[in-house]
Design a protein around this motif. Structure first.
Motif, mmCIF file in Angstrom:
data_model
loop_
_atom_site.group_PDB
_atom_site.id
_atom_site.type_symbol
_atom_site.label_atom_id
_atom_site.label_comp_id
_atom_site.label_asym_id
_atom_site.label_seq_id
_atom_site.Cartn_x
_atom_site.Cartn_y
_atom_site.Cartn_z
ATOM 1 N N UNK A 49 0.839 -1.189 0.000
ATOM 2 C CA UNK A 49 0.000 0.000 0.000
ATOM 3 C C UNK A 49 0.881 1.248 0.000
ATOM 4 N N UNK A 50 0.661 2.123 -1.000
ATOM 5 C CA UNK A 50 1.456 3.349 -1.105
ATOM 6 C C UNK A 50 0.886 4.378 -0.146
ATOM 7 N N UNK A 51 1.605 4.643 0.897
ATOM 8 C CA UNK A 51 1.173 5.633 1.884
ATOM 9 C C UNK A 51 1.645 7.021 1.459
ATOM 10 N N UNK A 52 1.016 8.072 2.004
ATOM 11 C CA UNK A 52 1.475 9.440 1.693
ATOM 12 C C UNK A 52 2.955 9.643 2.015
ATOM 13 N N UNK A 53 3.453 8.992 3.100
ATOM 14 C CA UNK A 53 4.863 9.128 3.483
ATOM 15 C C UNK A 53 5.768 8.534 2.422
ATOM 16 N N UNK A 54 5.431 7.322 1.950
ATOM 17 C CA UNK A 54 6.252 6.676 0.915
ATOM 18 C C UNK A 54 6.235 7.484 -0.379
ATOM 19 N N UNK A 55 5.073 8.043 -0.680
ATOM 20 C CA UNK A 55 4.959 8.848 -1.899
ATOM 21 C C UNK A 55 5.855 10.064 -1.811
ATOM 22 N N UNK A 56 5.857 10.716 -0.643
ATOM 23 C CA UNK A 56 6.717 11.893 -0.456
ATOM 24 C C UNK A 56 8.194 11.503 -0.511
ATOM 25 N N UNK A 57 8.547 10.336 0.042
ATOM 26 C CA UNK A 57 9.930 9.863 -0.005
ATOM 27 C C UNK A 57 10.374 9.599 -1.439
ATOM 28 N N UNK A 58 9.472 8.996 -2.219
ATOM 29 C CA UNK A 58 9.785 8.702 -3.619
ATOM 30 C C UNK A 58 10.001 9.989 -4.409
ATOM 31 N N UNK A 59 9.077 10.939 -4.221
ATOM 32 C CA UNK A 59 9.186 12.220 -4.945
ATOM 33 C C UNK A 59 10.445 12.966 -4.510
ATOM 34 N N UNK A 60 10.723 12.943 -3.194
ATOM 35 C CA UNK A 60 11.927 13.605 -2.692
ATOM 36 C C UNK A 60 13.195 12.987 -3.237
ATOM 37 N N UNK A 61 13.232 11.646 -3.287
ATOM 38 C CA UNK A 61 14.399 10.954 -3.854
ATOM 39 C C UNK A 61 14.590 11.274 -5.315
#
Length: 238
Positions: A5-17
């Motif tokens: 499950x893609x959580x908002x935190x993981x999404x932000x980490x991906x975009x930040x990376x």
């Protein structure tokens, strides 16, 4: 329901990376351009080197970045005997002589490797060009004092001395700064050496020259250093 499950935190980490990777690639690309060399230089280029690009002196070190890091870590851990150049190779006398090799050099660097100069090079290491011509200082000569002749010429004797104030007297009074007022260190200029001390080049003009100003010995030289295009052609022939 999916396993992941893609959580908002993981999404932000991906975009930040992703943003970090793009910024890093952009910085590396920018500093790889010739136009950006002035931003990564340690200081202003020395007189006559203003148009020379970094790669003329700073060749890429052997191996890739990961290999260089691994080799130096192994050296620090005592596994490897010697360290390796990181990023770029060290600048050596060989780099300088690619452009400034003079068959008529009065003081060639290799001569100071002779045993008789062992004591002298402890005071001034004339086996390498950068002792006197340290780059990125925006000047010709980086030595603070022009009394360097004292390291080798304490016992100088001149037969039929033509100077009105004999060399023996100048040496006895330790007036070593007068040497460069008469003599071009490398002997590459064509000019008439004065025989009267009052006719020598004033020390203030010498200092201006060492800092990158007008050449008081004149512009008539026996050998000229190679320009960058000529240097590149020399490398291509090897």
């Amino acid at each position: 329901m999916g396993i992941f499950k893609v959580t908002p935190l993981r999404k932000r980490q991906f975009i930040g990376g992703l943003i970090g990777i793009l910024i890093g690639a952009g910085i590396i690309g920018f500093f790889s351009l010739k136009s950006s060399e002035e931003y990564i230089s340690l200081g202003p280029m020395n007189n006559g080197h203003e148009e020379i690009s970094c790669v003329v002196c700073h060749a890429d070190a052997n191996g890739n970045l990961v290999q260089q890091i691994q080799s130096n870590i192994s050296h620090a851990a005592g596994i490897r005997e010697k360290s390796v150049d990181f990023g770029s190779k060290d600048v050596t006398v060989k780099n300088c002589l690619e452009c400034h090799d003079r068959p008529n050099d009065r003081h060639p660097t290799y001569r100071f490797s002779e045993p008789r100069f062992k004591k002298a090079i402890k005071n001034i290491d004339a086996t390498t060009c950068i002792t006197c011509h340290s780059e990125h200082n925006g000047e010709r000569v980086s030595l603070k004092a022009v009394n360097y002749c004292m390291n080798c010429h304490q016992d100088l004797e001149v037969e039929n001395d033509p100077v009105d104030v004999p060399h023996s007297e100048l040496i006895a009074k330790e007036q070593w700064f007068t040497c460069i007022q008469c003599h071009d260190f490398h002997g590459n200029h064509r000019y008439v050496v004065p025989t009267k001390l009052n006719d020598t080049i004033p020390l203030d003009r010498i200092q201006v020259y060492l800092e990158g100003g007008e050449d008081p010995y004149g512009s008539d030289k026996k050998y000229l250093g190679l320009s960058e295009p000529e240097w590149i052609k020399t490398l291509q022939k090897k």
